[in-house]
Design a protein around this motif. Structure first.
Motif, PDB file in Angstrom:
ATOM      1  N   UNK A   5       0.873  -1.182   0.000  1.00  0.00           N
ATOM      2  CA  UNK A   5       0.000   0.000   0.000  1.00  0.00           C
ATOM      3  C   UNK A   5       0.906   1.226   0.000  1.00  0.00           C
ATOM      4  N   UNK A   6       1.012   1.865  -1.161  1.00  0.00           N
ATOM      5  CA  UNK A   6       1.978   2.960  -1.365  1.00  0.00           C
ATOM      6  C   UNK A   6       1.339   4.314  -1.053  1.00  0.00           C
ATOM      7  N   UNK A   7       2.216   5.320  -1.042  1.00  0.00           N
ATOM      8  CA  UNK A   7       1.819   6.723  -0.814  1.00  0.00           C
ATOM      9  C   UNK A   7       1.193   6.931   0.562  1.00  0.00           C
ATOM     10  N   UNK A   8       1.789   6.286   1.540  1.00  0.00           N
ATOM     11  CA  UNK A   8       1.302   6.466   2.905  1.00  0.00           C
ATOM     12  C   UNK A   8       1.667   7.827   3.474  1.00  0.00           C
ATOM     13  N   UNK A   9       2.546   8.560   2.781  1.00  0.00           N
ATOM     14  CA  UNK A   9       2.911   9.894   3.249  1.00  0.00           C
ATOM     15  C   UNK A   9       1.878  10.942   2.865  1.00  0.00           C
ATOM     16  N   UNK A  10       0.907  10.569   2.050  1.00  0.00           N
ATOM     17  CA  UNK A  10      -0.124  11.531   1.659  1.00  0.00           C
ATOM     18  C   UNK A  10      -1.109  11.745   2.806  1.00  0.00           C
ATOM     19  N   UNK A  11      -1.678  12.924   2.823  1.00  0.00           N
ATOM     20  CA  UNK A  11      -2.636  13.256   3.891  1.00  0.00           C
ATOM     21  C   UNK A  11      -3.953  12.516   3.718  1.00  0.00           C
ATOM     22  N   UNK A  12      -4.320  12.244   2.461  1.00  0.00           N
ATOM     23  CA  UNK A  12      -5.597  11.583   2.204  1.00  0.00           C
ATOM     24  C   UNK A  12      -5.440  10.072   2.053  1.00  0.00           C
TER      25      UNK A  12
END
Length: 840
Positions: free
Chosen positions: A448-455
Motif C-alpha cells: 500500500x503505497x503513498x502512505x505519506x499523503x494526507x488523504x
C-alpha cells in the motif's frame, strides 16, 4: 663430389665391404667402420695404392679414361591397334674410352682390352640385338595385321559383288529383317578369301593354326533378300548386344507394401507422394471413405493413418517434437544438483500508483525520470542486493495496453508485489493484476503505497481487495499487506523482509550447473550490435560462446551484459542479462535454452518457423471459409489501415493488441504491418500501396523515407507515450472531432562535437541541417533514428552570443536541459505542438 660412406663405395665398385676395408688399411688410411665417410682424396690414395700393387704405377700419368652416356627413343609400331600407332622405347647407350698420352688418335680411341671394358661392350651389344629383334617382331606383327585387314576388305567386296541383285519394286518387296547371328568363337572364324578365288566353301583356304583372327572380329552374315550394303558399325553392335527376350520393365507379381511415415500434419499431395500414388487416386479413395478433400488440403495424423491402412500400406506415426525432446533432454534433466536461488519478484499495479518509484528507492537508481510521460514502456529487470540476500525485480508496465506483457511477467515470476496507492484505491488495472497473479499460481504481496499523503486510506484498500478475494493476514487471510512510501522510504525494509520470508517458505531452488534455461523478457534490433534479447536465466549457467535457442531464433552468444550495461562472462539462476548474437529478435515470453549442437539448433528453429507459418496459413484459410458471407457486406464498412513501427518487440505486441481491439461494426482497424526499428522506405511504400497511416513509436523515419513521405503525402505520426497512440486512433475510429494535437518538426541539427562547461555542463556543437532551431521549443535527442531523450533547450548560442533562432546551414551551440549524455553523431530535433480541428 660429396662424401660417401665405405658401404656405398663398395656397392658402386662391386667389392665386399670387408675387402675394401682391408685395402684401405693396407693403403694407410684410418677408416675402420663401414659407415665412415670417405672423400675424394682418400679415394685417390686408395687408387694409387692398388695401381702400385698391380705394377701400373705410371699408367695414371699416361692414360685418361672418359665415360659417355646417351639416351635416345626408338618408335616401334604397336600390334594392339588397327591404326598402327607407334610405341616409344627408350634406349640408353653407355661408352667408355681411354686415351694414352703421346699415342696416335686412332690408337688412343681404341679401348683397352680389360675385363671391365669387354663386359660393358658385351652388354651393349646384347641390348642392341634384343632391341633389333623386338623391332623386327613388332614389324612382322604389323605387316600381318595390315595383310589380314586387306584380305577381309577384299572378301567383303567380293561378297557384295556376288550377292548384288536388281532392287525389287517397293510394293512387291516384303518387309524381311536381316538375320544377325551371335559372334562366332575365334577358332571358328573363316579364313579371308584371296582375290580372284572361288566363292565356294570347298575352295576356301584353311587359316594356319598359329594365325590369330583380327581383334576377335565377329562373323559376317548377309541376308539373301537384302542388298549387300553394309550397316553402320554402331547399329550392328547394338543389334548384337541387345537381347530379343528382355525388356526394360517387368510387371510386379505381388502388390508393394510400403512403410509410410506420417507427421502430425500432412498435405494430400505429400501423402500421395509417400505412397507412390497419383493425387487424384488418393482423393478418390478418401471420397470413398466419406472425406471430401483437395490436393493442397492438410489432414491430421489419425485421418492419414486410416487412409494409408485402407490402401494396403503400413503407417508409421512420427512425433515432430522428437528432435526437440532429444535436444532439450540435458536442460530438463532433474538429476542435476539444485541449490537455493534468489526469488524473482514482479511489480504490478495501476498507472501512476508508484511502482517504478518504489523500485527506484530500492535499487537507488532513477529510472522513472528516463521514462516518457512518467510511465514504464518496457519490461525492466534489475537485481538488488540486500543484507539478507539477493532479489530480482521485474518492473512490468501498468497500463492496460501492456496486458500481455504483464501476463508474461507473471509466468516468469515467483512472487508478485501488487502496488496500490492509498489515496486512489483499487483500480481496473489493479484487479487485472490480481487475476494474472492467480492465473500464474504465485503468492501475492500487497504494498500500500503513498502512505505519506494526507488523504491516504489503507483500510479502504484492504476492504476493496478483500471483496476481490484478497484477504489480508490481519483479517485471517494469507496475503501479506505492507504499508510503504516510495517518497520517504517508509516500510521498504519491511517489504523486502516479507519478500525474502515468502521466498524461504517457497524453498526456491534451481540447477547451479549445466546448460542454462530461461525466458525472454524483451528483445529489440540495435544498429551496430544486431539482435539484443533481455533474458532472465532460471536454471543452469549461461556463458559466452554457448549456443542459445530462443523460440524461432538461435545463435551463438557473443556478449552478456547485466542491467548496468557491464559485460559479464557468465550468469546464474535468477539473473537478468542482455544477450548478443541471435539471428533475429525473439518474441517476448519465448523460452531460451542452451543446446550443445548449432546444427540441431538451426534445424529446430527452422522447423518452428515453418510450423508457425503453417498454423498462420491454416487460420487465414479457416477465417476466409467461415467469414465468406460476412465479407460480402464488408464493402460498406470503413477501415483504418495502420503501419506501426516501435523500438522494441514488446511495444509492438502491445500496440497491435490495443489498436486491433478498437475495431467496431462500422470501422475496422487493420494492422497492415508492424515491426521494430526505424521507419524505412519499404514501410512508406507499403503505406502508400494500402493507403495506411504510419505510426512511429519512439522511432523516426530515415532521410529516404522522409523524402518519400513528403513527396507522396503519407500520413506519418510520431508518438512516445502508448496511450496517446491509443487515444488518437480511438478518436479517429469513434468519429470524435475534438481538436487534435499535432507536432511539427521545426528544425533538425546534427551534433558535430561536445564541449564541457562548468556552468552549463555538456554543450553540443551542432550544424543546423534542416529548418531552424528556436529557443523555447521542446526538443528530442535521436541516436540512430531512435528517441533517447525528450526535453527542452537550456541554452542556444551563436559563438559567444545568446540567440533566439539559428537557421539552416549555420553552426551553433545547444545545451540540453537535464541531459549530459549527448554524443557526436546524435541528432537534435526541434518541434512544436499545435491543435488542429479534425474533419472526416
Amino acid at each position: 663430389m660429396a662424401e660417401v660412406t665405405i658401404r656405398q663405395l663398395a656397392e658402386v665398385v662391386g667389392t665386399p665391404v670387408d675387402r675394401l676395408l682391408d685395402q684401405l688399411n693396407e693403403a694407410g688410411l684410418p677408416h675402420r667402420e663401414a659407415d665412415e665417410h670417405i672423400n675424394d682424396g682418400d679415394k685417390a690414395r686408395l687408387l694409387s695404392h692398388l695401381r702400385r700393387l698391380h705394377g701400373k704405377a705410371d699408367a695414371e700419368a699416361k692414360k685418361i679414361t672418359l665415360k659417355r652416356k646417351s639416351v635416345s627413343e626408338l618408335k616401334v609400331p604397336s600390334k594392339l591397334s588397327s591404326q598402327a600407332r607407334k610405341k616409344s622405347v627408350t634406349v640408353e647407350v653407355r661408352k667408355r674410352r681411354t686415351y694414352v698420352r703421346g699415342a696416335s688418335p686412332i690408337a688412343a680411341a681404341r679401348p683397352e682390352p680389360t675385363a671391365e671394358v669387354l663386359a660393358d661392350e658385351e652388354r651393349m651389344e646384347a641390348a642392341k640385338r634384343a632391341l633389333q629383334e623386338e623391332a623386327k617382331r613388332r614389324q612382322s606383327e604389323l605387316d600381318e595385321t595390315l595383310r589380314a585387314e586387306q584380305e577381309v576388305r577384299e572378301k567383303e567386296e567380293s561378297l557384295r559383288k556376288t550377292h548384288e541383285k536388281p532392287k525389287p519394286k517397293v510394293e512387291d518387296e516384303a518387309p524381311v529383317e536381316p538375320i544377325v547371328a551371335a559372334p562366332a568363337p575365334p577358332e571358328a572364324v573363316p579364313p579371308p578369301i584371296e582375290p580372284g578365288a572361288s566363292q565356294k566353301p570347298g575352295a576356301r583356304k584353311q587359316r594356319k593354326k598359329d594365325e590369330r583372327p583380327r581383334f576377335d572380329r565377329e562373323e559376317l552374315h548377309v541376308a539373301s533378300e537384302k542388298s549387300g550394303r553394309r550397316r553402320k558399325r554402331s547399329r550392328v553392335r547394338t543389334s548384337i548386344k541387345a537381347s530379343p527376350t528382355r525388356h526394360g520393365f517387368e510387371v510386379p507379381t505381388a502388390p508393394i507394401v510400403r512403410e509410410v511415415s506420417i507427421p502430425e500434419t500432412v498435405s494430400v499431395a505429400d501423402l500421395a507422394q509417400k505412397m507412390s500414388l497419383k493425387a487424384s487416386d488418393l482423393i478418390k479413395a478418401m471420397m470413398g471413405l466419406g472425406t471430401m478433400v483437395t490436393i493442397n488440403q492438410v489432414i491430421d495424423q489419425d485421418t492419414a493413418a486410416i487412409v494409408v491402412e485402407e490402401l494396403g500400406h503400413k503407417p508409421k506415426l512420427i512425433k515432430e517434437d522428437a528432435l526437440e525432446a532429444e535436444v532439450l533432454q540435458p536442460v530438463v534433466d532433474e538429476s542435476r544438483e539444485s541449490v537455493h536461488r534468489p526469488p524473482v519478484v514482479t511489480i504490478m499495479g495501476h498507472v501512476d500508483h508508484g511502482k517504478t518509484s518504489l523500485l527506484d528507492y530500492i535499487r537507488r537508481a532513477k529510472v522513472a525520470e528516463g521514462e516518457a510521460g512518467g510511465i514504464t514502456q518496457h519490461i525492466g529487470a534489475y537485481r538488488v542486493e540486500t543484507p539478507n540476500g539477493s532479489i530480482t525485480f521485474l518492473d512490468t508496465p501498468g497500463h492496460a495496453a501492456f496486458t500481455a506483457m504483464r501476463a508474461r511477467g507473471a509466468k516468469a515470476t515467483d512472487i508478485v508485489v501488487l502496488v496500490v496507492a492509498a489515496d486512489d484505491g483499487v483500480m481496473p488495472q489493479t484487479i487485472e493484476a490480481v487475476q494474472h497473479a492467480k492465473a500464474a499460481g504465485v503468492p501475492l504481496i500487497v504494498a500500500v503505497n503513498k502512505m505519506d499523503r494526507a488523504d491516504a486510506d489503507p483500510d479502504r484498500v484492504m476492504q476493496d481487495l478483500a471483496a476481490k478475494e484478497v484477504i489480508p493476514e490481519a483479517w485471517g487471510g494469507d496475503t501479506i499487506f505492507v504499508k510503504v512510501s516510495a517518497h520517504t522510504g517508509e516500510g521498504v525494509d519491511a517489504l523486502l523482509e516479507a519478500i525474502l520470508l515468502q521466498a524461504e517458505v517457497l524453498e526456491l531452488a534451481a540447477a547451479a550447473e549445466g546448460p542454462a534455461a530461461g525466458v525472454v523478457i524483451e528483445s529489440r534490433l540495435d544498429r551496430g550490435r544486431g539482435a539484443v534479447a533481455s533474458v532472465l536465466v532460471q536454471s543452469g549457467v549461461l556463458r559466452k560462446g554457448d549456443i542459445v535457442l530462443a523460440g524461432q531464433e538461435f545463435g551463438r552468444v557473443r556478449g552478456i551484459y547485466d542491467e548496468r550495461g557491464d559485460e559479464v562472462s557468465e550468469a546464474g539462476p535468477s539473473t537478468p542479462v542482455e544477450l548478443l548474437g541471435l539471428s533475429a529478435p525473439p518474441h517476448a515470453g519465448d523460452e531460451a535454452i542452451v543446446v550443445p549442437d548449432e546444427h540441431k539448433a538451426r534445424e529446430i528453429a527452422l522447423f518452428r518457423q515453418g510450423k508457425y507459418r503453417e498454423v498462420r496459413l491454416a487460420r487465414q484459410q479457416a477465417a476466409k471459409l467461415e467469414n465468406v458471407f460476412e465479407q460480402m457486406g464488408e464493402s460498406e464498412v470503413g477501415a483504418v489501415n495502420l503501419v506501426v513501427k516501435a523500438d522494441v518487440q514488446g511495444s509492438v505486441e502491445a500496440l497491435r493488441e490495443a489498436l486491433t481491439a478498437l475495431s467496431s461494426d462500422e470501422v475496422r482497424v487493420n494492422m497492415i504491418a508492424s515491426g521494430t526499428g526505424g521507419i524505412s522506405e519499404t514501410d512508406v511504400n507499403l503505406a502508400i500501396a494500402s493507403n495506411a497511416i504510419v505510426i512511429g513509436f519512439n522511432v523516426r523515419a530515415d532521410s529516404t523515407a522522409r523524402r518519400l513521405v513528403e513527396a507522396e503525402g503519407v500520413d506519418l505520426h510520431y508518438f512516445s507515450v502508448i496511450y496517446d497512440v491509443i487515444d488518437t486512433v480511438k478518436q479517429a475510429v469513434s468519429g470524435l472531432l475534438s481538436p487534435e494535437v499535432k507536432e511539427k518538426i521545426v528544425g533538425n541539427a546534427e551534433v558535430r562535437d561536445v564541449f564541457r562547461s562548468r556552468r552549463l555542463g555538456a554543450i553540443a556543437g551542432c550544424m543546423v541541417m534542416e529548418g531552424s532551431v528556436r529557443r523555447g521549443l521542446p526538443i528530442r535527442v535521436l541516436r540512430d533514428n531512435v528517441v533517447i531523450y525528450e526535453g527542452e533547450l537550456e541554452s542556444l548560442r551563436r559563438f559567444k552570443d545568446d540567440v533566439n533562432e539559428v537557421k539552416s546551414g549555420t553552426e551553433c551551440g545547444i545545451g540540453v536541459k537535464n541531459y549530459n549524455d549527448v554524443k557526436a553523431g546524435d541528432q537534435i530535433e526541434v518541434f512544436e505542438r499545435f491543435e488542429v480541428a479534425r474533419t472526416l
